[in-house]
Motif scaffolding. Structure first.
Motif, PDB file in Angstrom:
ATOM      1  N   UNK A 104     -14.685  17.486   8.689  1.00  0.00           N
ATOM      2  CA  UNK A 104     -14.915  17.337   7.264  1.00  0.00           C
ATOM      3  C   UNK A 104     -16.414  17.466   6.751  1.00  0.00           C
ATOM      4  N   UNK A 105     -16.705  18.067   5.602  1.00  0.00           N
ATOM      5  CA  UNK A 105     -18.170  17.745   5.316  1.00  0.00           C
ATOM      6  C   UNK A 105     -18.100  16.359   4.908  1.00  0.00           C
ATOM      7  N   UNK A 106     -19.259  15.905   4.002  1.00  0.00           N
ATOM      8  CA  UNK A 106     -19.350  14.441   4.053  1.00  0.00           C
ATOM      9  C   UNK A 106     -18.038  14.012   3.236  1.00  0.00           C
ATOM     10  N   UNK A 107     -17.563  12.650   3.415  1.00  0.00           N
ATOM     11  CA  UNK A 107     -16.450  12.119   2.918  1.00  0.00           C
ATOM     12  C   UNK A 107     -16.486  11.977   1.313  1.00  0.00           C
ATOM     13  N   UNK A 108     -15.500  12.742   0.823  1.00  0.00           N
ATOM     14  CA  UNK A 108     -15.692  13.005  -0.836  1.00  0.00           C
ATOM     15  C   UNK A 108     -15.673  11.483  -1.525  1.00  0.00           C
ATOM     16  N   UNK A 109     -14.628  10.866  -1.496  1.00  0.00           N
ATOM     17  CA  UNK A 109     -14.485   9.729  -1.990  1.00  0.00           C
ATOM     18  C   UNK A 109     -13.275   8.818  -1.546  1.00  0.00           C
TER      19      UNK A 109
ATOM     20  N   UNK B 215     -13.865   4.859  13.786  1.00  0.00           N
ATOM     21  CA  UNK B 215     -15.099   5.003  13.181  1.00  0.00           C
ATOM     22  C   UNK B 215     -14.750   5.223  11.516  1.00  0.00           C
ATOM     23  N   UNK B 216     -13.549   5.999  11.417  1.00  0.00           N
ATOM     24  CA  UNK B 216     -13.111   6.168  10.160  1.00  0.00           C
ATOM     25  C   UNK B 216     -12.250   4.988   9.558  1.00  0.00           C
ATOM     26  N   UNK B 217     -11.635   4.540  10.212  1.00  0.00           N
ATOM     27  CA  UNK B 217     -10.961   3.138   9.875  1.00  0.00           C
ATOM     28  C   UNK B 217     -12.233   2.226   9.542  1.00  0.00           C
ATOM     29  N   UNK B 218     -13.126   2.042  10.429  1.00  0.00           N
ATOM     30  CA  UNK B 218     -14.215   1.046  10.154  1.00  0.00           C
ATOM     31  C   UNK B 218     -14.946   1.493   8.780  1.00  0.00           C
ATOM     32  N   UNK B 219     -15.073   2.793   8.455  1.00  0.00           N
ATOM     33  CA  UNK B 219     -15.860   2.907   7.169  1.00  0.00           C
ATOM     34  C   UNK B 219     -14.821   2.873   6.016  1.00  0.00           C
TER      35      UNK B 219
ATOM     36  N   UNK C  62      -1.001   8.183  16.612  1.00  0.00           N
ATOM     37  CA  UNK C  62      -2.203   7.138  16.534  1.00  0.00           C
ATOM     38  C   UNK C  62      -2.512   7.037  15.016  1.00  0.00           C
ATOM     39  N   UNK C  63      -3.126   8.216  14.558  1.00  0.00           N
ATOM     40  CA  UNK C  63      -3.472   8.413  13.276  1.00  0.00           C
ATOM     41  C   UNK C  63      -2.622   7.875  12.187  1.00  0.00           C
ATOM     42  N   UNK C  64      -1.535   8.334  12.433  1.00  0.00           N
ATOM     43  CA  UNK C  64      -0.178   8.058  11.311  1.00  0.00           C
ATOM     44  C   UNK C  64      -0.133   6.645  11.510  1.00  0.00           C
ATOM     45  N   UNK C  65       0.161   6.113  12.452  1.00  0.00           N
ATOM     46  CA  UNK C  65       0.446   4.595  12.592  1.00  0.00           C
ATOM     47  C   UNK C  65      -0.592   3.741  12.272  1.00  0.00           C
TER      48      UNK C  65
ATOM     49  N   UNK D 286      -9.022  13.537   8.046  1.00  0.00           N
ATOM     50  CA  UNK D 286      -8.551  12.876   9.297  1.00  0.00           C
ATOM     51  C   UNK D 286      -8.865  14.247  10.214  1.00  0.00           C
ATOM     52  N   UNK D 287     -10.067  13.971  11.072  1.00  0.00           N
ATOM     53  CA  UNK D 287     -10.256  15.297  11.930  1.00  0.00           C
ATOM     54  C   UNK D 287      -9.752  14.696  13.373  1.00  0.00           C
TER      55      UNK D 287
END
Ligand SMILES: NCCCNCCCCCS
Ligand SMILES: [Zn+2]
Length: 668
Positions: A532-537, A648-652, A557-560, A543-544
């Protein structure tokens, strides 16, 4: 192929009680069973179940778990005098005997076996056994914690022996640690035992070191015993859902059980004198729902504890109503897990990271000094709050009646091109073209106004959304010429019409409108393999996954661990699930996704698919209609880069979305 729900109950199991003074045992009363059964009758739920009779467990059944000497000893109790019974009881802890308890204990264990038979022979899909005495504390040669025979442990051994079941998942949501179950299977990799329990750093009964998170199982069973200690009371719905999404479900899907047994104790609900927790009875509707797509839906719930005669029947009804397939109520105020729960979550995930690939990238165990300091700070902080709390509600806990859960007259409606057959059981839906809707569509969406079939499908779609909003239809599927346009059209309509929020889940690279994400009326979660380009909002999340949705375990795992917690916290009134042909999703994963998402928005799930995907209509409709999704089979390890990307995504995102937290925020 929706099959029924078994209900097993026999009033004989109410015919024993405490015959002497014992403050510890006085809460275990026959009324526990009668109020639960009466509530199921009063709400009409019992009539919707298939009544299955109890049977007496045989010696052979009981000896699957218990020793001969213990069985022989218990066999003598019906002939004992009151003094002998008291004498006999003294050798065990927190339990009492009665001339009729041996008979009832055989019926309780036999009820669990009847439930396993009914599910494994396909007579029913799932079921619940209302039994006493409970079982999960009783050990090979000892009664304990009101338990005489270990009903669920016997049922697990019986399922393996009688039906060749390879893997059994036991979920123990009772507020006490079922040490008897742990001891029975701790070296057995074919039985995964999960328990959360009030622990308070070993201060709470049964005060065992081995109830802590670092008891992970022994020898071949290492990793197959998961203990989640609650080191504080007052745990709430967020704490329970976080543990399901970040520990139990990822591991359970990786384990891929053939059968799910639930030690269904309800002393983990608000009002219970033992648990002193604050989770509302309707949380059991969600806990049950989240387990119902495992093992092809084969789920046996067996009553354990539950000592508040108001929250117990409410919790039992919430559980049975979900087993029957009714939509779950919207979850009450999910304000994120508390500090202590996050500590436990962190410790458990870290203790099990070496055993489960879904936890591989869980954060390391906090270093000791950081932990002790953090726990100390957290405890001082929370104790201050607790003091205030305690002053406030020193009086009896009160909580609202769980909301009525009305199943709409029509469960699943399909908007299909005329040449596509409508699967049986579902209702083909097309609206009389409402001129207002038609004009708005012409104005906003249709360039070339003569595009009549687009107009037809879109106006039917809007009409369907309006019926879902009025709870006249539960969920729906629409085959449309253009998924992106249909999505935009529903989102715009919903944003105005629906008082509430829309969760848009996009699988594949459909162009997604960001309409409504700026003000939070819409939350978009898009799964794709494009960076994804920068996370919009906060409300537009990409989820890549390296291989997109084609990697089953990465996607699961991404769903759960990401989509479900987001969906629960966002608490929309409609879930819009859009898929494009390039999604690469196999049917069983798609059905798992469609099944799991129905726990949100009272089951108001609207699926949008390209007209070309007629082959996906059947599987989608069966999932929307309430059939359990097929098992995914044992999940291989997800791609490391996907697990890392998710972490990383979850952490962010956890800054904005509390249910994504898996570790306590660094203090000081
Ligand atoms: N309050 C501490 C005494 C606990 N006594 C045993 C409880 C057994 C529950 C079975 S689910
Ligand atoms: Zn209990």
């Amino acid at each position: 192929m929706k099959m029924g729900t078994a209900l097993i109950y026999d009033e004989e199991m109410t015919k024993y009680k405490l015959l002497w003074v014992d403050p510890v045992c006085k809460i275990e009363v026959p009324e526990r069973l009668t109020v639960s059964h009466e509530a199921l009758i009063k709400t009409g739920l019992a009539d919707r179940c298939i009544s299955v009779p109890v049977r007496e467990a045989t010696d052979a059944d009981i000896l699957l778990v218990h020793s001969e000497e213990y069985l022989e000893a218990v066999k003598k109790t019906p002939y004992m005098t009151l003094e002998d019974l008291q004498e006999f009881t003294l050798q065990y802890g927190d339990v009492y005997f009665h001339p009729n308890i041996y008979h009832c204990a055989k019926l309780a264990a036999g009820a669990a076996l009847q439930l396993v038979d009914s599910v494994m022979t396909g007579k029913v899909r799932n079921g619940m056994a209302l039994v006493r005495p409970p079982g999960h504390h009783s050990m090979r040669s000892a009664a304990s914690g009101f338990c005489v025979f270990n009903n669920v442990a016997i049922a697990a051994q019986y399922a393996k022996q009688q039906y060749g079941v390879k893997r059994v998942l036991i979920v123990d949501w009772d507020v006490h640690h079922g040490q008897g179950v742990q001891y029975c299977f701790e070296d057995d990799p074919s039985v995964l035992y999960f328990s959360w329990h009030r622990y308070e750093h070993q201060k709470f009964w049964p005060q065992l070191k081995e109830s802590d998170y670092n008891s992970v199982g022994k020898e071949k069973g290492a990793g197959f015993n998961i203990n989640v200690p609650w080191n504080k009371v007052g745990m709430k719905n967020s704490d329970y859902l976080s543990v399901f999404c970040h520990i139990l479900l990822p591991v359970a899907y990786e384990f891929s059980p053939d059968l799910v047994l639930v030690c269904a104790g309800f002393d983990s609900a608000i009002g219970d004198p033992e648990g002193e927790m604050c989770a509302s009875p309707d949380i059991f509707a969600h806990l049950t729902h989240l387990l119902m797509n495992l093992a092809g839906g084969k789920l046996c719930a067996v009553l354990e504890g539950g000592y508040n005669l108001t929250s117990l029947p409410q919790s039992v009804c919430q559980t049975v109503q979900t087993l029957l397939g009714d939509p779950a109520p919207r979850p009450a105020n999910l304000d994120g897990p508390c500090e202590s729960a996050l500590e436990s979550l962190h410790c458990v995930r870290s203790a099990h990271r070496q055993y489960w690939s879904c936890l591989k990238h869980a954060a390391e165990l906090p270093t000791s000094d950081v932990t002790t300091k953090r726990i100390k700070l957290a405890e001082e902080e929370e104790d201050k709050l607790k003091k205030v709390e305690e002053e406030k509600n020193a009086e009896e806990e009160v909580w609202p009646e769980p909301p009525k859960r009305v199943a709409p007259a029509v469960r699943t409606a399909l908007v299909l091109p005329n040449d596509v057959a409508c699967p049986d059981g579902c209702k083909r839906f097309s609206s009389s073209e409402d001129p207002v809707i038609v004009n708005k569509l012409r104005k906003n969406f249709l360039k070339d106004a003569d595009d009549s079939d687009a107009l037809t499908s879109l106006s039917s779609l809007i009409a369907l959304v309006e019926k879902m909003e009025r709870n006249e239809i539960c969920n729906g599927l629409a085959l449309v010429p253009d998924v992106s346009m249909a999505m935009m059209c529903v989102v715009q309509h919903a944003a105005t019409a629906l008082r509430n929020r829309v969760l848009v889940v996009c699988v594949g690279d459909a162009g997604v409108s960001s309409h409504g994400t700026e003000d939070g009326k819409t939350l978009v979660v898009q799964f794709s393999n494009r960076e994804p380009e920068e996370q919009k909002c906060k409300y537009h999340i990409s989820v890549c996954l390296k291989k997109g949705c084609s990697d089953v375990s990465g996607f699961a795992q991404a769903v759960l661990g990401l989509l479900l917690p987001l969906g629960y916290e966002y608490d929309p009134s409609l879930v819009l699930l859009a898929r494009t042909p390039d999604s690469g999703l196999c049917d069983s994963v798609w059905q798992q996704l469609t099944g799991l998402l129905q726990g949100i928005a009272q089951g108001h799930t609207l699926v949008l698919m390209q007209e070309a995907e007629t082959s996906c209509v059947g599987p989608t409709a069966s999932s929307l209609f309430g059939d359990a999704a097929p098992s995914l089979g044992k999940l291989h390890a997800p791609l490391p880069e996907d697990v890392e990307a998710l972490e990383r995504l979850r952490h962010r995102l956890q800054v904005d979305w509390k249910l994504l937290q898996t570790t306590a925020p660094e203090t000081g």
